[in-house]
Design a protein around this motif. Structure first.
Motif, short mmCIF file in Angstrom:
data_model
loop_
_atom_site.label_atom_id
_atom_site.label_comp_id
_atom_site.label_asym_id
_atom_site.label_seq_id
_atom_site.Cartn_x
_atom_site.Cartn_y
_atom_site.Cartn_z
N THR A 10 71.53 -10.66 97.88
CA THR A 10 72.00 -10.69 99.26
C THR A 10 72.98 -9.55 99.52
OG1 THR A 10 71.71 -13.10 99.27
CG2 THR A 10 73.04 -12.16 101.04
N LYS B 198 72.07 -7.24 111.19
CA LYS B 198 71.62 -7.77 109.90
C LYS B 198 72.65 -7.50 108.81
CE LYS B 198 68.03 -9.53 111.66
NZ LYS B 198 68.35 -9.51 113.07
N PHE C 167 73.87 -10.61 106.63
CA PHE C 167 73.83 -10.66 105.16
C PHE C 167 75.25 -10.85 104.59
CE2 PHE C 167 69.75 -8.06 105.54
CZ PHE C 167 68.94 -9.16 105.33
N GLN D 73 76.08 -14.45 104.70
CA GLN D 73 75.38 -15.20 103.68
C GLN D 73 75.95 -14.96 102.28
OE1 GLN D 73 71.20 -15.90 103.77
NE2 GLN D 73 71.68 -17.25 105.48
N SER E 287 65.09 -5.18 107.36
CA SER E 287 65.64 -6.53 107.30
C SER E 287 64.58 -7.59 107.02
CB SER E 287 66.39 -6.85 108.60
OG SER E 287 65.52 -6.82 109.71
N MET F 70 64.72 -10.34 104.13
CA MET F 70 64.78 -11.75 104.53
C MET F 70 63.68 -12.57 103.89
SD MET F 70 66.05 -11.70 108.43
CE MET F 70 67.78 -11.49 108.74
N LEU G 235 64.63 -15.59 101.49
CA LEU G 235 64.14 -16.92 101.88
C LEU G 235 63.38 -17.56 100.72
CD1 LEU G 235 63.59 -19.22 103.85
CD2 LEU G 235 61.66 -17.88 104.74
N LEU H 107 67.48 -17.74 107.78
CA LEU H 107 66.57 -16.64 107.41
C LEU H 107 65.20 -16.83 108.05
CD1 LEU H 107 67.57 -16.38 103.67
CD2 LEU H 107 67.72 -14.49 105.31
N HIS I 162 64.87 -15.90 111.70
CA HIS I 162 64.78 -14.46 111.96
C HIS I 162 63.35 -13.95 111.77
CE1 HIS I 162 69.22 -14.32 111.56
NE2 HIS I 162 69.08 -13.26 112.35
#
Length: 157
Positions: free
Chosen positions: A33, A48, A52, A55, A100, A104, A108, A152, A155
């Motif tokens: 990440t 993004k 990130f 996260q 991105s 992602m 995910l 995630l 998006h």
């Protein structure tokens, strides 16, 4: 000093083993990440980049809490990259693109893998190992990963 919290030593060992693998997974996901945060490119870069960051900051807190949980059970938390890579069930990939959506999708997938691993162990902690505290802790961790995965996934629609 021996940990005496009403759980048999052999059960503490088994719980710690699962938590240690989970810690390795969390650290690898944190690193991936962070990579996305540093390297994302594209028209949506700024949003993004911040996403990130949010996260990986959550994952940093998870890592600390998980290591402390391992210590509460009387075991030591691994803290080297070599140990983490030997314990994790996640894999590192060299992505072909720094957009991105590519990041992602991979993140995910990793969150979903951790969710499955956690879900498989919740009942074991409570029933087989007689550790309701860790079962409860892991349930909360599962819910955190479900929310992060949802973010995630949203998006990617």
């Amino acid at each position: 000093m021996k940990t005496s919290i009403g759980i048999k030593n052999e059960n503490l060992v088994k719980v710690a083993e699962v938590l240690i693998q989970t810690l390795a997974d969390e650290f690898v996901l944190y690193t991936k990440t962070k990579k996305a945060h540093w390297n994302v490119e594209g028209a949506d870069f700024y949003n993004k980049h911040l996403f990130f960051e949010m996260q990986y900051e959550q994952l940093d807190q998870i890592i600390d809490q998980l290591a402390e949980r391992i210590r509460m059970l009387g075991h030591y938390a691994p803290a080297t990259l070599r140990e983490y890579l030997g314990l994790t069930h996640l894999s590192e990939h060299h992505l072909e693109s720094n957009d991105s959506l590519t990041y992602m999708k991979e993140l995910l997938s990793d969150h979903e893998s951790i969710i499955i691993h956690l879900r498989e162990n919740i009942e074991n902690f409570a029933v087989e190992f007689h550790d309701a505290g860790t079962s409860d802790y892991i349930t909360g961790l599962l819910e955190t990963h479900e929310k992060m995965a949802w973010m995630l996934r949203s998006h990617l629609k």
